[in-house]
Design an enzyme around this catalytic site. Structure first.
Site, PDB file in Angstrom:
ATOM      1  N   HIS A 173     -60.352   5.782  -8.625  1.00  0.00           N
ATOM      2  CA  HIS A 173     -61.299   7.072  -9.248  1.00  0.00           C
ATOM      3  C   HIS A 173     -61.637   7.964  -8.651  1.00  0.00           C
ATOM      4  O   HIS A 173     -62.767   8.472  -9.165  1.00  0.00           O
ATOM      5  CB  HIS A 173     -62.700   5.355  -9.317  1.00  0.00           C
ATOM      6  CG  HIS A 173     -62.736   4.969 -10.486  1.00  0.00           C
ATOM      7  ND1 HIS A 173     -62.153   4.807 -11.869  1.00  0.00           N
ATOM      8  CD2 HIS A 173     -62.607   3.304 -10.453  1.00  0.00           C
ATOM      9  CE1 HIS A 173     -62.549   3.408 -12.582  1.00  0.00           C
ATOM     10  NE2 HIS A 173     -62.865   2.284 -11.169  1.00  0.00           N
ATOM     11  N   ASP A 209     -54.862  -1.690 -14.179  1.00  0.00           N
ATOM     12  CA  ASP A 209     -56.337  -2.604 -13.619  1.00  0.00           C
ATOM     13  C   ASP A 209     -57.423  -2.777 -15.098  1.00  0.00           C
ATOM     14  O   ASP A 209     -56.242  -1.188 -16.312  1.00  0.00           O
ATOM     15  CB  ASP A 209     -56.854  -0.950 -12.637  1.00  0.00           C
ATOM     16  CG  ASP A 209     -58.464  -1.537 -12.279  1.00  0.00           C
ATOM     17  OD1 ASP A 209     -58.041  -1.907 -11.220  1.00  0.00           O
ATOM     18  OD2 ASP A 209     -59.743  -1.483 -13.067  1.00  0.00           O
ATOM     19  N   HIS A 211     -60.011  -1.423 -16.028  1.00  0.00           N
ATOM     20  CA  HIS A 211     -60.368   0.336 -16.075  1.00  0.00           C
ATOM     21  C   HIS A 211     -59.443   0.860 -15.909  1.00  0.00           C
ATOM     22  O   HIS A 211     -58.888   1.247 -15.587  1.00  0.00           O
ATOM     23  CB  HIS A 211     -61.370   0.182 -14.950  1.00  0.00           C
ATOM     24  CG  HIS A 211     -62.924  -1.124 -14.478  1.00  0.00           C
ATOM     25  ND1 HIS A 211     -62.047  -1.884 -13.457  1.00  0.00           N
ATOM     26  CD2 HIS A 211     -63.690  -1.331 -15.222  1.00  0.00           C
ATOM     27  CE1 HIS A 211     -62.913  -2.448 -13.657  1.00  0.00           C
ATOM     28  NE2 HIS A 211     -64.222  -2.498 -15.035  1.00  0.00           N
ATOM     29  N   ASP A 299     -57.617  -7.198 -11.726  1.00  0.00           N
ATOM     30  CA  ASP A 299     -59.654  -7.658 -12.353  1.00  0.00           C
ATOM     31  C   ASP A 299     -59.259  -7.644 -14.529  1.00  0.00           C
ATOM     32  O   ASP A 299     -60.721  -7.952 -14.770  1.00  0.00           O
ATOM     33  CB  ASP A 299     -59.884  -5.847 -12.378  1.00  0.00           C
ATOM     34  CG  ASP A 299     -59.734  -4.492 -12.123  1.00  0.00           C
ATOM     35  OD1 ASP A 299     -58.496  -4.486 -12.916  1.00  0.00           O
ATOM     36  OD2 ASP A 299     -60.558  -4.496 -11.670  1.00  0.00           O
ATOM     37  N   TYR A 339     -60.699  -8.889  -8.074  1.00  0.00           N
ATOM     38  CA  TYR A 339     -61.582  -9.282  -7.175  1.00  0.00           C
ATOM     39  C   TYR A 339     -62.136 -10.475  -6.809  1.00  0.00           C
ATOM     40  O   TYR A 339     -63.290 -11.341  -6.114  1.00  0.00           O
ATOM     41  CB  TYR A 339     -63.593  -8.042  -7.703  1.00  0.00           C
ATOM     42  CG  TYR A 339     -62.929  -7.315  -7.537  1.00  0.00           C
ATOM     43  CD1 TYR A 339     -63.213  -6.296  -6.562  1.00  0.00           C
ATOM     44  CD2 TYR A 339     -62.734  -6.644  -8.698  1.00  0.00           C
ATOM     45  CE1 TYR A 339     -62.400  -4.669  -6.383  1.00  0.00           C
ATOM     46  CE2 TYR A 339     -62.718  -4.912  -8.640  1.00  0.00           C
ATOM     47  CZ  TYR A 339     -62.246  -4.152  -7.755  1.00  0.00           C
ATOM     48  OH  TYR A 339     -62.045  -2.688  -7.442  1.00  0.00           O
TER      49      TYR A 339
HETATM   50 ZN   LIG Z   1     -61.094  -2.113 -12.352  1.00  0.00          ZN
END
Ligand SMILES: [Zn+2]
Length: 358
Positions: A173, A209, A211, A299, A339
């Site tokens: 990010h 990922d 995201h 994740d 996570y």
């Molecule tokens: Zn993520």
């Protein structure tokens, strides 16, 4: 693929020293999930799976400005000390958290100056309230970058066909000049740039990922040499990074056609995830990539608290088979999110093995 030698895994104990402590999410201080224990459980699973753990080698700061602005590096490396000097810690404000964000719409075209005070400067670089800086943060951020760069060195030298970097904090990010989403420096982008600088004229980054890796996408959005492809939960369904990561984004100028986003509806599982992974692998081949970087966030797993996707451990194993086995390129795998501590390690080792490992 199970007969392949174990993948060398680069790590650094210094990555444990970043303690975000909490994240301010929609006005409330909450326990963060990007905790040092993530590194411990992954390292333990790697050892159990007979992977070789290698210490990260320190790289000069010049390796960071290949993809990041000098201003960002200066801020990340000095903000916490300035925060202490500013007297915030003694008032219980023990992490650098911005309160003021000088956005384009606030400025309305008026050129801005740099904020004189660190508490205002914080919002020039950090775009959310979740990504804190504290004592030990810079040491860990820097060590994570060294993990990615050391893994790239192993692949470039031919010492390893594939290498894994146990990066923490994650990086995808982080943009050229800003950070957020629990990311500070973009470890995957640093690895990709190192592969380009080491002689690979065309490199692909595939981001699995949960995201969208908005930072990596932005860094390479106008470049023809580095392909960025991602599969992630649809930002249009309300998920981070909210405003980018849509299918319509395909790159700009010389980079037109070198960005590809596959968005998944919340609740999607192995079938949709793997279909996108295969399409991304085909696109990397079409791009003419001679080296690959995988942004390995796990994740998207069903148990993970940070996303609504339902990918299984076997699904991550099959994704590893596609990207590490079938594609067959020299590859740097960079740890991003993931996570759920009880399953985190086996998700990573399953991906690296190309099959489910319990
Ligand atoms: Zn993520």
């Amino acid at each position: 693929m199970s007969r392949e030698p174990a993948v060398p895994c680069v790590w650094s104990e210094a990555t444990l020293s970043h303690r975000p402590d909490r994240e301010v999410w929609i006005g409330l201080a909450m326990d963060g999930s990007e905790v040092p224990e993530r590194v411990s459980v992954i390292a333990q699973a790697l050892r159990q799976a007979d992977h070789r753990l290698i210490e990260a080698v320190e790289h000069p700061d010049a390796c960071l400005t290949t993809v990041h602005s000098e201003e960002l590096i200066r801020h990340l490396s000095t903000a916490y000390d300035a925060w202490v000097d500013g007297g915030f810690v003694e008032h219980g404000q023990d992490r650098v958290i911005p309160y003021f964000f000088p956005t384009e719409v606030m400025l309305g075209g008026i050129p801005r100056t740099d904020a004189a005070s660190v508490h205002a400067r914080a919002g020039q670089f950090c775009y959310d309230t979740m990504t804190t800086l504290g004592p030990g943060s810079w040491e860990a951020i820097r060590a994570a970058a060294d993990c990615a760069l050391t893994a790239a060195d192993l692949v470039l030298s031919g010492d390893a066909r594939r290498a894994y970097a146990l990066c923490r904090p994650p990086g995808h990010h982080a943009t050229e000049g800003a950070f957020g989403g629990s990311c500070y420096l973009n470890n995957a982008a640093l690895a990709a740039q190192a592969l380009v600088d080491g002689g690979h004229r065309r490199v692909a980054i595939i981001d699995v990922d949960a995201h969208h890796g908005n930072g990596t996408a932005a860094i390479f959005y106008r470049r023809a040499d580095v392909f960025y492809g991602s599969v992630h939960v649809d930002p249009g369904a309300g998920w981070f990074p909210h405003v980018v990561g849509h299918r319509s984004e395909t790159g700009l100028g010389p980079g037109h056609g070198t960005t590809q986003n596959h968005t998944l509806a919340p609740g999607s599982g192995d079938e949709d995830f793997l279909k996108a992974v295969r399409l991304l692998a085909e696109s990397a081949v079409r791009h003419g990539a001679t080296a690959l970087v995988v942004s390995l966030g796990v994740d998207a797993a069903a148990d993970d608290p940070e996303s609504p996707l339902e990918v299984s451990r076997a699904g991550y194993g099959r994704a590893g088979r596609v990207l590490l086995g079938d594609l067959g390129l020299p590859t740097v795998v960079v740890q991003e999110g993931g996570y759920h501590l009880p399953t985190l390690g086996s998700l990573v080792t399953s991906f690296l093995a190309g099959r489910e490992v319990s």
